[in-house]
Each structure stands twice: as structure tokens, then as C-alpha cells.
Design an enzyme around this catalytic site. Structure first.
Site, PDB file in Angstrom:
ATOM      1  CG  ASN A   9      -1.480   1.179   1.520  1.00 50.27           C
ATOM      2  OD1 ASN A   9      -1.901   2.000   0.392  1.00 50.27           O
ATOM      3  ND2 ASN A   9      -2.317   1.553   2.594  1.00 50.27           N
ATOM      4  CD1 TRP A  10       3.781   1.473  -2.763  1.00 53.90           C
ATOM      5  CD2 TRP A  10       3.863   2.665  -4.618  1.00 53.90           C
ATOM      6  NE1 TRP A  10       4.783   0.829  -3.455  1.00 53.90           N
ATOM      7  CE2 TRP A  10       4.905   1.661  -4.672  1.00 53.90           C
ATOM      8  CE3 TRP A  10       3.864   3.824  -5.408  1.00 53.90           C
ATOM      9  CZ2 TRP A  10       5.795   1.511  -5.786  1.00 53.90           C
ATOM     10  CZ3 TRP A  10       4.949   3.346  -6.617  1.00 53.90           C
ATOM     11  CH2 TRP A  10       5.849   2.305  -6.613  1.00 53.90           C
ATOM     12  CE  LYS A  11       0.105   4.073   4.539  1.00 56.09           C
ATOM     13  NZ  LYS A  11      -0.145   3.920   5.983  1.00 56.09           N
ATOM     14  CG  HIS A  94      -5.858   1.952   4.966  1.00 56.59           C
ATOM     15  ND1 HIS A  94      -5.596   2.853   5.753  1.00 56.59           N
ATOM     16  CD2 HIS A  94      -4.995   1.036   4.897  1.00 56.59           C
ATOM     17  CE1 HIS A  94      -4.493   2.911   6.190  1.00 56.59           C
ATOM     18  NE2 HIS A  94      -4.069   1.865   5.756  1.00 56.59           N
ATOM     19  CD  GLU A  96      -3.262   5.464   6.357  1.00 59.47           C
ATOM     20  OE1 GLU A  96      -3.030   5.904   5.266  1.00 59.47           O
ATOM     21  OE2 GLU A  96      -2.422   5.544   7.121  1.00 59.47           O
ATOM     22  CD  GLU A 166      -3.837  -2.414   7.246  1.00 61.88           C
ATOM     23  OE1 GLU A 166      -2.843  -2.633   6.847  1.00 61.88           O
ATOM     24  OE2 GLU A 166      -4.463  -1.472   7.014  1.00 61.88           O
ATOM     25  N   GLY A 172       2.010   2.379  10.590  1.00 60.17           N
ATOM     26  CA  GLY A 172       2.949   3.543  10.392  1.00 60.17           C
ATOM     27  C   GLY A 172       3.850   3.868  11.780  1.00 60.17           C
ATOM     28  CB  SER A 208       4.829  -1.711  11.914  1.00 60.42           C
ATOM     29  OG  SER A 208       4.341  -0.358  12.304  1.00 60.42           O
ATOM     30  N   GLY A 229       2.700  -1.108   4.280  1.00 62.31           N
ATOM     31  CA  GLY A 229       2.834   0.252   3.814  1.00 62.31           C
ATOM     32  C   GLY A 229       4.214   0.753   3.618  1.00 62.31           C
ATOM     33  N   GLY A 230       4.964   1.220   4.602  1.00 59.75           N
ATOM     34  CA  GLY A 230       6.041   1.960   4.570  1.00 59.75           C
ATOM     35  C   GLY A 230       7.135   0.998   3.999  1.00 59.75           C
TER      36      GLY A 230
END
Ligand code: PEP
Length: 255
Positions: A9-11, A94, A96, A166, A172, A208, A229-230
Site C-alpha cells: 500500500n503506497w498510500k 483502510h 486512514e 490492521e 505506520g 508495521s 505500507g512503509g
């Protein structure tokens, strides 16, 4: 051997350069990657993804869609648009989006249905906030979020979704859930899914995840893959993570 599903997930991050770099690194890695990889990208990179990932070994998709197929919704994209370009997946719900855009369980359910109508796989995210975990409400929250999506789905459609657990406090933050915490929630989610279909859809863990912790998570019985993600924004880390995931899958099938 069951291939783990690794979803990046590059966001609202990344670039065409990063996409090219990542694809090149996977090509160097060779054909025996024992994991299924999906890159969920910002919409401006869809065309390049279609061109670079044409062989289908790595799939791609979106991170959000509108629940309608078309219409006067300025700035939105739809599931049929992703499908028409060759995308195969889309994240829905998600945390977010739930927090920043006030997406309700019902909106998330409508978005999952929009994906299924367009024949793309919704990756349905569920997860508790820190205060909910502290109040011992984790199961109540994730079951409510999942039930909203699955209640009106026929078993044949339910088997086409992917679920991602999640915990919001782990996204994150560098503070991942322990493999045992993930297993406990995944096992409950799978029981719930199992009441409505024979073949439970995959349940991924997200929060994470890095190359160094992916194997321990995938060693758990009910962790079928990960949402990243990251760590998906650093080519070397992500390729290593996928390789470790593949190795763990081989270990699981040998053990
Ligand atoms: C995510 O955005 O879904 C996520 C899991 O992020 P991170 O891996 O950075 O925690």
C-alpha cells in the site's frame, strides 16, 4: 504450498521511478518468488503499472474507489475504471479512510460490492483503535466491521474477497502486533467467515510489517499474507520481505 499474499500500500507516496525500480528488482530476483504480490498504487501510476506488469506475475490495484460505477463525483475513480485498465484489486475501508473521510461500515460495504460488481478483489480492512484494544473491545470492533461487509454477500462472492486485519495503533508506528495477537484475531475472523462460506477468504495482517518480522507473522496458522505500507516504498526492503515470505511459506508446507 499455499502462496502468501503480499499487498503493498503506497498510500499517497511513490513515483514512476520507484515503480520502475521495484519491477526491475523483482525481475532480477528471478521466477521462483513463492509469494503472490499485489501493488496498490496512486491512480496516476496505473498506466505505467499496466505497461510494466503486463505479464501478470505481479498484480496491481487501487487504494480506494467510489461505491458508484460512474456519475457526477468530481475527483473520484470507480472500480470499473480500475478493472478496465487491468487492475485486479482495490483496498476498501483502510483506517486512514475511515478516520480521515468518515467512512462508515456501510460505505465500506458498498465499496466492497462495487469491486465485486467490477470483478476486482476488494481488500477489506478492519482493525481496532488503541483505546478499543485497551478497553478489550478488539473482537467486537473487528467483527462489527467485517459483518457489515459480509452480511449480504452470497458465499460465491464472499470467497472472492480478501480481509486485512490492521490494528490502527500498529499502522505506520513501528509497533507491530505480536504474531500471537494477530493469530488470535485472525482465527476469530476466519470463524466468522466460515459461518457463511466453505472456503474462508485469505486474512492478511497489516501494521508495521517489515522484512524482519514477516516470517514470524506468516508462521501463524491463520495469517495468509500481509499488507505492507512503509516497507513497500523501499525497493530492497520490499523485495527482501517478499522473498522471506516465500521462504516461510515453503517452511510451513514442509513442517
Ligand atoms: C498500511 O498502510 O496499511 C500499513 C500497514 O502501513 P505500515 O506498514 O507502514 O504500518
Amino acid at each position: 504450498m499455499k502462496q502468501p499474499l503480499i499487498v503493498a500500500n503506497w498510500k499517497m507516496n511513490g513515483s514512476e521511478l520507484l515503480l520502475r525500480d521495484l519491477v526491475r528488482a523483482f525481475e532480477h530476483q528471478g521466477p521462483d518468488l513463492a509469494a503472490q504480490v499485489v501493488l496498490t498504487l496512486p491512480a496516476p501510476f496505473f498506466s505505467l503499472a499496466r505497461a510494466l506488469l503486463e505479464s501478470g506475475e505481479i498484480s496491481w490495484g487501487g487504494q480506494n474507489i467510489h461505491w458508484q460505477d460512474e456519475g457526477a463525483f468530481t475527483g473520484e475513480i470507480s472500480a470499473p475504471m480500475i478493472a478496465a485498465m487491468g487492475g485486479t484489486h482495490c483496498i476498501v475501508g483502510h483506517s486512514e479512510r475511515r478516520q480521515g473521510w468518515a467512512e462508515t461500515d456501510q460505505v465500506v460495504a458498498s465499496k466492497a460490492q462495487a469491486c465485486l460488481r467490477a470483478d476486482i478483489t476488494p481488500i477489506v480492512c478492519v482493525g481496532e483503535r488503541l483505546e478499543e484494544r485497551q478497553q478489550d473491545k478488539t473482537m467486537e470492533v473487528v467483527k462489527r466491521q467485517l459483518e457489515a461487509v459480509i452480511t449480504n454477500l452470497a458465499p460465491a462472492l464472499l470467497e472472492k474477497i480478501v480481509v486485512a486485519y490492521e490494528p490502527v495503533w500498529a499502522i505506520g508506528t513501528g509497533q507491530e502486533a505480536t504474531p500471537e495477537m494477530a493469530q488470535e484475531v485472525h482465527s476469530s475472523l476466519k470463524k466468522l467467515l466460515g459461518t457463511q462460506c466453505l472456503q474462508s477468504p485469505p486474512v492478511l495482517y497489516g501494521g508495521s510489517v517489515k522484512a524482519d518480522n514477516v516470517a514470524a507473522l506468516l508462521a501463524m496458522d491463520d495469517v495468509d499474507g500481509v499488507l505492507v505500507g512503509g516497507a513497500s516504498l523501499v525497493t530492497e526492503e520490499f523485495v527482501r520481505l517478499c522473498a522471506y515470505a516465500g521462504e516461510q511459506a515453503k517452511n510451513n508446507s514442509n513442517g
